[in-house]
Write an enzyme that holds these catalytic residues in place. Structure first.
Site, PDB file in Angstrom:
ATOM      1  CG  HIS A 110      38.483 -45.979  14.208  1.00  0.00           C
ATOM      2  ND1 HIS A 110      37.650 -45.820  13.132  1.00  0.00           N
ATOM      3  CD2 HIS A 110      39.687 -46.304  13.695  1.00  0.00           C
ATOM      4  CE1 HIS A 110      38.314 -46.061  12.023  1.00  0.00           C
ATOM      5  NE2 HIS A 110      39.548 -46.360  12.331  1.00  0.00           N
ATOM      6  CD  GLU A 133      40.957 -43.071  12.641  1.00  0.00           C
ATOM      7  OE1 GLU A 133      41.962 -43.701  13.015  1.00  0.00           O
ATOM      8  OE2 GLU A 133      40.415 -43.254  11.532  1.00  0.00           O
ATOM      9  CE1 TYR A 192      34.805 -46.647  11.536  1.00  0.00           C
ATOM     10  CE2 TYR A 192      34.583 -46.107   9.218  1.00  0.00           C
ATOM     11  CZ  TYR A 192      35.172 -46.843  10.226  1.00  0.00           C
ATOM     12  OH  TYR A 192      36.138 -47.773   9.906  1.00  0.00           O
ATOM     13  CG  HIS A 242      43.587 -49.463  14.215  1.00  0.00           C
ATOM     14  ND1 HIS A 242      44.284 -48.288  14.081  1.00  0.00           N
ATOM     15  CD2 HIS A 242      42.568 -49.388  13.297  1.00  0.00           C
ATOM     16  CE1 HIS A 242      43.724 -47.528  13.154  1.00  0.00           C
ATOM     17  NE2 HIS A 242      42.676 -48.161  12.652  1.00  0.00           N
ATOM     18  CG  ASP A 250      43.120 -44.517   5.405  1.00  0.00           C
ATOM     19  OD1 ASP A 250      43.075 -45.719   5.068  1.00  0.00           O
ATOM     20  OD2 ASP A 250      43.140 -44.155   6.605  1.00  0.00           O
TER      21      ASP A 250
HETATM   22  C1  G6D Z   1      41.432 -49.180   6.909  1.00  0.00           C
HETATM   23  O1  G6D Z   1      43.243 -47.762   6.261  1.00  0.00           O
HETATM   24  C2  G6D Z   1      42.036 -47.798   6.987  1.00  0.00           C
HETATM   25  C3  G6D Z   1      42.300 -47.433   8.423  1.00  0.00           C
HETATM   26  O2  G6D Z   1      42.779 -46.092   8.493  1.00  0.00           O
HETATM   27  C4  G6D Z   1      41.021 -47.590   9.238  1.00  0.00           C
HETATM   28  O3  G6D Z   1      41.289 -47.275  10.582  1.00  0.00           O
HETATM   29  C5  G6D Z   1      40.533 -49.019   9.118  1.00  0.00           C
HETATM   30  O4  G6D Z   1      40.297 -49.330   7.752  1.00  0.00           O
HETATM   31  C6  G6D Z   1      39.228 -49.217   9.869  1.00  0.00           C
HETATM   32  O5  G6D Z   1      42.394 -50.115   7.282  1.00  0.00           O
END
Ligand code: G6D
Length: 349
Positions: free
Chosen positions: A179, A313, A181, A105, A252
């Site tokens: 990102h 995302e 949620y 990221h 994920d």
């Molecule tokens: C974990 O694997 C997940 C990622 O995809 C996510 O973006 C992150 O947590 C916040 O690493």
């Protein structure tokens, strides 16, 4: 629609501001200039009750201490880059290793962790904030000075649009996303296991133990990854499919979207009647069901933990630089990186 600006604490001695706007229906967006973080998003249920549908905090300290990228813009490159290095035009670039040997990221001081400039946009039918940031050559190891703009707008049709724009003075990598949620129960009444997702995607990207793409695309047919006719998030949690198990019992995974123009994903919460339609120009989307969220903090009074939110995302394929068969995210001087994703909220009877 007026945009309200208010102080929201400090980061490294610099003032952080929160921007809030409300449309005529009652939909409300609040966001920070720190990481362009969306802190709250109020959306209607089937009775027209507006409640918050995103995970977030009420203090900058909580974001600095606990946030797994809640609501943030992620970049220069969303996702993971293997071995925290890549080669461009014969030059090798080393990035911070912020997840084992890999880069996640955009690094520890990626776009989610810097204060952006903010310009308020006020209109009758659409208002918002244009965030801009100049990422200097070499920041977090990436080449080129990158001029980035991310614009959030809210309109009277309960739509949040996110427009991304970037230019560079030398070849670099850019792959941005938001990102957030989502939890459509409203004010975190329930987890997201009973949420259903409908998504027109025939293939998803296989992941390895480090959650890096292997380069293989797997067909969704006959698996818990087939969302084409709608599926409960819970299916991935109880699944014995190796890829669901690998990521901590859930999803994920990046999915390849079938068409780039106004490709729509629909997330809904049957109990409240809330529905989120995501339309994007991006070729793929990472579905993350917060499988690895720790249960060590409170989210506005509710205990954190697995499955409290769903991330959609929208982005280019992750780690593309190491997979020539993926759509690439290189940006040359003189080119423009430009993409848009729209989130439309409804209350369905
Ligand atoms: C974990 O694997 C997940 C990622 O995809 C996510 O973006 C992150 O947590 C916040 O690493």
């Amino acid at each position: 629609m007026k945009v309200l600006q208010e102080e929201f604490g400090q980061v490294d001695g610099k003032q952080v501001y929160q921007y809030t706007l409300v449309n005529e229906q009652g939909m409300r967006l609040s966001c920070l200039d720190y990481g362009c973080i969306i802190t709250e998003l109020f959306a209607p249920d089937r009775e027209g009750n507006f409640e918050n549908v995103v995970l977030g905090f009420d203090s900058i300290e909580d974001y600095l201490t606990h946030s797994p990228y809640f609501g943030a813009i992620v970049g220069r490159v969303a996702g993971r880059i293997a071995e925290s290095e890549f080669e461009l035009n014969g030059r090798r670039f080393a990035l911070p290793k912020n997840e084992g040997q890999n880069h996640l990221h955009g690094g520890p001081r990626g776009f989610s962790h810097v204060i952006w400039d903010a310009a308020i946009i006020e209109g009758e039918n659409e208002s918002g904030i244009q965030f801009s940031y100049v990422s200097p050559d070499g920041e977090e190891g990436y080449p080129g000075t990158l001029q980035v703009k991310v614009t959030y707008t809210l309109n009277q049709a309960n739509q949040l649009k996110i427009r991304y724009h970037a230019t560079t003075d030398q070849t670099t990598l850019v792959n941005l996303t938001n990102h957030s949620y989502f939890n459509l129960s409203g004010d975190l009444k329930r987890n997201v296991l009973e949420h259903t997702l409908t998504m027109d995607s025939k293939q998803f990207f296989e992941l390895d133990e480090a959650l890096l793409p292997t380069g293989k695309l797997l067909n969704v047919e006959g698996t818990p990854f087939d969302f084409r006719s709608g599926r409960k998030i819970a299916d991935g949690i109880t699944s014995s499919h190796p890829q669901n198990v690998l990521v901590g019992q859930g999803y994920d995974h990046p999915f390849l979207l079938n068409k780039q123009q106004s490709q729509e994903m629909v997330l809904s919460d049957p109990e409240s009647g809330r529905q989120l339609i995501v339309a994007t120009e991006e070729p793929s989307v990472v579905l993350y069901t917060s499988n690895t969220m720790e249960d060590t903090f409170k989210i506005r009074g509710t205990q954190s933990g697995k499955y409290m939110g769903v991330c959609l995302e929208t982005q280019g394929p992750p780690d593309a630089i190491h997979h020539p068969n993926f759509k690439q995210c290189t940006l040359e001087a003189g080119q423009v990186y430009q993409t848009e994703t729209t989130y439309t909220f409804n209350g369905v009877k």
